[in-house]
Write a protein that holds these residues in place. Structure first.
Motif, PDB file in Angstrom:
ATOM      1  N   ALA A  78       1.545   6.153   3.806  1.00 59.80           N
ATOM      2  CA  ALA A  78       0.714   7.074   4.844  1.00 59.80           C
ATOM      3  C   ALA A  78       1.340   7.535   5.322  1.00 59.80           C
ATOM      4  O   ALA A  78       2.399   7.418   6.133  1.00 59.80           O
ATOM      5  CB  ALA A  78      -0.536   6.688   5.356  1.00 59.80           C
TER       6      ALA A  78
ATOM      7  N   THR B   9       0.189  10.065   0.405  1.00 57.36           N
ATOM      8  CA  THR B   9      -1.184  10.059   0.979  1.00 57.36           C
ATOM      9  C   THR B   9      -1.000  10.196   2.335  1.00 57.36           C
ATOM     10  O   THR B   9      -0.257   9.749   2.611  1.00 57.36           O
ATOM     11  CB  THR B   9      -1.921   8.805   0.293  1.00 57.36           C
ATOM     12  OG1 THR B   9      -1.193   7.511   1.482  1.00 57.36           O
ATOM     13  CG2 THR B   9      -2.475   8.466  -0.887  1.00 57.36           C
TER      14      THR B   9
ATOM     15  N   GLU C 219       0.627  -1.370  -0.305  1.00 58.18           N
ATOM     16  CA  GLU C 219      -0.057  -0.185   0.252  1.00 58.18           C
ATOM     17  C   GLU C 219       0.997   1.083   0.009  1.00 58.18           C
ATOM     18  O   GLU C 219       1.978   1.301   1.061  1.00 58.18           O
ATOM     19  CB  GLU C 219      -1.010  -0.259   0.924  1.00 58.18           C
ATOM     20  CG  GLU C 219      -1.740  -1.498   1.330  1.00 58.18           C
ATOM     21  CD  GLU C 219      -2.664  -0.949   2.835  1.00 58.18           C
ATOM     22  OE1 GLU C 219      -2.771  -0.136   3.255  1.00 58.18           O
ATOM     23  OE2 GLU C 219      -3.388  -2.278   2.835  1.00 58.18           O
TER      24      GLU C 219
ATOM     25  N   LEU D 271      -7.204   6.928   2.857  1.00 52.76           N
ATOM     26  CA  LEU D 271      -5.743   7.341   1.711  1.00 52.76           C
ATOM     27  C   LEU D 271      -6.683   8.483   1.407  1.00 52.76           C
ATOM     28  O   LEU D 271      -6.985   8.525   0.440  1.00 52.76           O
ATOM     29  CB  LEU D 271      -5.095   6.867   0.943  1.00 52.76           C
ATOM     30  CG  LEU D 271      -4.748   4.456   1.494  1.00 52.76           C
ATOM     31  CD1 LEU D 271      -3.918   4.237   0.403  1.00 52.76           C
ATOM     32  CD2 LEU D 271      -4.160   5.097   2.886  1.00 52.76           C
TER      33      LEU D 271
ATOM     34  N   ARG E 189      -3.264   9.735   6.092  1.00 52.98           N
ATOM     35  CA  ARG E 189      -4.284   9.183   7.246  1.00 52.98           C
ATOM     36  C   ARG E 189      -5.800  10.046   7.852  1.00 52.98           C
ATOM     37  O   ARG E 189      -5.166  11.301   7.924  1.00 52.98           O
ATOM     38  CB  ARG E 189      -3.724   7.820   8.259  1.00 52.98           C
ATOM     39  CG  ARG E 189      -2.875   6.778   8.172  1.00 52.98           C
ATOM     40  CD  ARG E 189      -4.282   5.869   7.161  1.00 52.98           C
ATOM     41  NE  ARG E 189      -2.767   4.132   6.572  1.00 52.98           N
ATOM     42  CZ  ARG E 189      -2.597   3.343   7.084  1.00 52.98           C
ATOM     43  NH1 ARG E 189      -2.081   4.158   8.868  1.00 52.98           N
ATOM     44  NH2 ARG E 189      -1.401   2.623   6.936  1.00 52.98           N
TER      45      ARG E 189
ATOM     46  N   ALA F 249      -7.535   1.934   1.062  1.00 55.46           N
ATOM     47  CA  ALA F 249      -6.827   0.852   0.802  1.00 55.46           C
ATOM     48  C   ALA F 249      -7.762  -0.203   1.101  1.00 55.46           C
ATOM     49  O   ALA F 249      -8.459  -0.402   1.827  1.00 55.46           O
ATOM     50  CB  ALA F 249      -5.341   1.444   1.712  1.00 55.46           C
TER      51      ALA F 249
END
Length: 336
Positions: free
Chosen positions: A10, A23, A7, A61, A25, A55
């Motif tokens: 974040a 990205t 992924e 995200l 959170r 995600a």
């Protein structure tokens, strides 16, 4: 050998010049916009104000464009715009609205803030707490704070909407300085928030056209009262002007216990959970009103006292019902 896709990382902070691949959170976005995470989720789920990617793990995200949009929405709600009225606007329209408030057709202008003059520095500071302002129909701003009524009367500059005097105790006579401050500021409404007072004192203030209320222990209750002063119903306005007399019939309840219990059980929306708190207070006040009414006929000696308590509870119920109506409009709740 095929490796599983990872992924996007974040980020916890937004560095200058973040790329479009960066990205964040939800907790980071809320911190950047200076708002509770719970409010951000409400904006997403109820108003579709922002639509972040999801995600495979289920985490939301947010890209830089999402963060920019949330910050713009936060700025506009701080100016008085309702989130429901601006959630569907494009980011470009939001930017234009921030730069030129009210320039877009079909977008309501922010309500003018209610200007308050407060006599009592401690109360003035409390009125500016977030928990007090959460349920207000429009912003409320303390334009001047004074230590005494005499100072307020002597230092009047301009005009205001509401004068609030914070008094430890009330006596039977209304201070001449209170009326002098009212005239000096051109106040349409005056209120006194007290800690202790007898029946004769509260009646004297009511007869003078001053709204007298006992100081609320919680900020949510104080905010509910302030909301009722912003948009009072006809019943609550009449009650604020008239003295409380025994045997004067109060309007019937607008919300029964079943409705209030349902509201109290709703998932929290506002960070301070004002709808739940006001619903619980309404049930308690309504129960005390009914209890006082049942006590009127039990003792001739106490009949007058219980009739008065019944009227006080009824007046409080009317005010909290108006506050609940304001909260329902703000949160989009259906009470009927």
């Amino acid at each position: 050998m095929n490796r599983p896709k990872r992924e996007p990382a974040a980020r916890t902070d937004a560095p200058p010049g973040a790329s479009s691949a960066t990205t964040f959170r939800s907790g980071t976005v809320a911190r950047l916009a200076r708002m509770p995470v719970a409010t951000l989720r409400i904006w997403e789920q109820r108003y579709q104000a922002v639509q972040p990617a999801t995600a495979p793990s289920g985490h939301r995200l947010y890209g830089p464009a999402d963060v920019e949009r949330v910050i713009l929405l936060r700025q506009l709600t701080d100016l008085g715009h309702g989130i429901g009225a601006i959630a569907g606007l494009s980011t470009k329209q939001l930017q234009e609205l921030v730069n030129q408030p009210g320039s877009l057709q079909g977008t309501a202008r922010p309500s003018a803030a209610m200007r308050m003059v407060v006599v009592g520095p401690a109360l003035a500071a409390r009125l500016q707490r977030p928990a007090v302002s959460q349920g207000l129909a429009k912003p409320a701003r303390v334009v001047a704070t004074f230590d005494s009524l005499a100072q307020a009367a002597q230092a009047a500059q301009g005009s205001a909407d509401l004068l609030i005097w914070h008094a430890p105790a009330l006596h039977d006579d209304v201070p001449a300085e209170l009326q002098a401050a009212r005239r000096a500021w051109g106040m349409p409404r005056v209120a006194v928030i007290y800690r202790f007072a007898g029946r004769a004192a509260t009646q004297a203030f009511a007869q003078a056209g001053v709204v007298a209320v006992r100081e609320a222990a919680g900020d949510e209750a104080l905010g509910a009262w302030l909301a009722s002063m912003q948009t009072p119903s006809a019943a609550s306005a009449a009650q604020a002007r008239a003295p409380i007399e025994p045997h004067v019939a109060m309007p019937p309840r607008r919300y029964d216990d079943a409705t209030l219990t349902a509201i109290a059980g709703l998932p929290p929306t506002l960070a301070c959970e004002c709808p739940r708190h006001v619903a619980e207070l309404l049930m308690q006040v309504s129960s005390f009103e009914a209890y006082s009414a049942s006590c009127v006929n039990r003792s001739d000696a106490d009949a007058e006292l219980h009739a008065y308590l019944q009227q006080v509870a009824g007046a409080a119920r009317v005010l909290f019902e108006s506050a609940m109506e304001s909260l329902a409009r703000h949160e989009g709740l259906r009470l009927r």
